[in-house]
Design an enzyme around this catalytic site. Sequence first.
Site, mmCIF file in Angstrom:
data_model
loop_
_atom_site.group_PDB
_atom_site.id
_atom_site.type_symbol
_atom_site.label_atom_id
_atom_site.label_comp_id
_atom_site.label_asym_id
_atom_site.label_seq_id
_atom_site.Cartn_x
_atom_site.Cartn_y
_atom_site.Cartn_z
ATOM 1 N N ASP A 147 23.718 -3.722 37.744
ATOM 2 C CA ASP A 147 23.484 -5.159 37.602
ATOM 3 C C ASP A 147 23.837 -5.828 38.929
ATOM 4 O O ASP A 147 25.015 -5.895 39.300
ATOM 5 C CB ASP A 147 24.351 -5.701 36.464
ATOM 6 C CG ASP A 147 24.028 -7.154 36.122
ATOM 7 O OD1 ASP A 147 23.493 -7.868 36.991
ATOM 8 O OD2 ASP A 147 24.323 -7.567 34.983
ATOM 9 N N HIS A 148 22.814 -6.346 39.620
ATOM 10 C CA HIS A 148 23.040 -6.917 40.959
ATOM 11 C C HIS A 148 23.773 -8.257 40.908
ATOM 12 O O HIS A 148 24.189 -8.790 41.932
ATOM 13 C CB HIS A 148 21.714 -7.077 41.694
ATOM 14 C CG HIS A 148 21.816 -6.791 43.164
ATOM 15 N ND1 HIS A 148 22.945 -7.058 43.899
ATOM 16 C CD2 HIS A 148 20.931 -6.222 44.026
ATOM 17 C CE1 HIS A 148 22.753 -6.712 45.162
ATOM 18 N NE2 HIS A 148 21.538 -6.192 45.266
#
Length: 411
Positions: free
Chosen positions: A380-381
């Site tokens: 998850d950036h």
Amino acid sequence: MEVKLHDIGEGMTEAEITCFLIKPGDYVQADDPLIEVQTDKMTAEIPSPKAGFIREIKVKPGETVTVGTTLLILDASNSKEHRKQIIPEREKKIAERSPMEKINQRIVVTRQNHDKRILASPFTRKIARDNGIDIEKVSGSGPAGRIIDEDVYQFMTASQQTKTAIRQEEIVASSEQTSYANDTIPFRGRRKQIAKKMIHSLFTIPHCTHFEEVDVTDLIQFRNELKKRNENISATAFFLKALSICLKEFPIFNARLDEENEVIHLKHEHHLGIAVDTEDGLIVPVMRNVEKKSIRSIHAEMKQLTEKALENQLTLKDISGGTFTISNVGPLGGSIGATPIIQHPEVALVSFHKTKKMPVVTDDDQIIIRSIMNLSMSFDHRVADGATAVRFTSRFAELIHDPKLLLLELV
């Protein structure tokens, strides 16, 4: 009273109605199974909250309903007046008969109601459905007449000749047709639930995928040495332990993002989900507290969870509470990389791919043959950056390249 679909799993929002275990007019006891439903993770039975008569069924087989939907109406009163309201025609006919006929009729009704109370697990029912078997025609050999898997298989064997004849007739009829139709497969049940969950994850989480090469030559050699001592430990067990060590050093990948309260919760327990490919689709049983387990115990528990997943016998506890997920597709062959979708609300997922021998140049410019495995890590950036992911996978590669390093990290 209304019997509604309740949450039978972590984060469950809907389920598909697979079959009814009762019909209008049936009398049920408290906790008797009423309806079987299928979520993206498991098959479950909805029990009766109280004793009473089934007045009306509000849903249909194959229908997907959300949590809170009314499934059926249960008349929880046991009085004779309420009984007459539910099945008036049956009571009217009985009342018009002679005393002896009344007794015989009530015996028949009682037997019919008893016969309809089919005792069988959801998995046994699924075997029957998948093979076109009417489970009400199967005789149960288990306790209290419960139908077990073997009973269904025996029923199938007994009717094999009939099925073969029908199949031959279908083949003949098919050969006489002059037009052809497209093949179709149903898009429902677990397949449909998985699709919805994947769409939610993909459109909620900004995915970023990092790739790594991992030298597993020494791990293979170490496992071969263990086999000579009758210790057959899977490579995945080593991967799980190495990942747990990495998660301890990089807890950002074992976290939960709470956007509403603007906080990231770092989880100290490593509950690792293990993706299993089943006939009904992907399912992810969860191994709890990997950080506290030995590699031997990880191997044994992983084997048990995989078997339960393949037999569709996972419990709610087996599939809930995951903090990080792995997918080992290497044994399937042919896979050199992927962009796996994260299990929302987790932060990351690692996928292990095919291992193959290839030439490697050493620090002193020598060419040697090593066994190299590809790894894909989606994260998850919003929560982590690429540089942190590189450090995470590099640490994992280091531990697997020299598995003796795992001994230094055991507590």
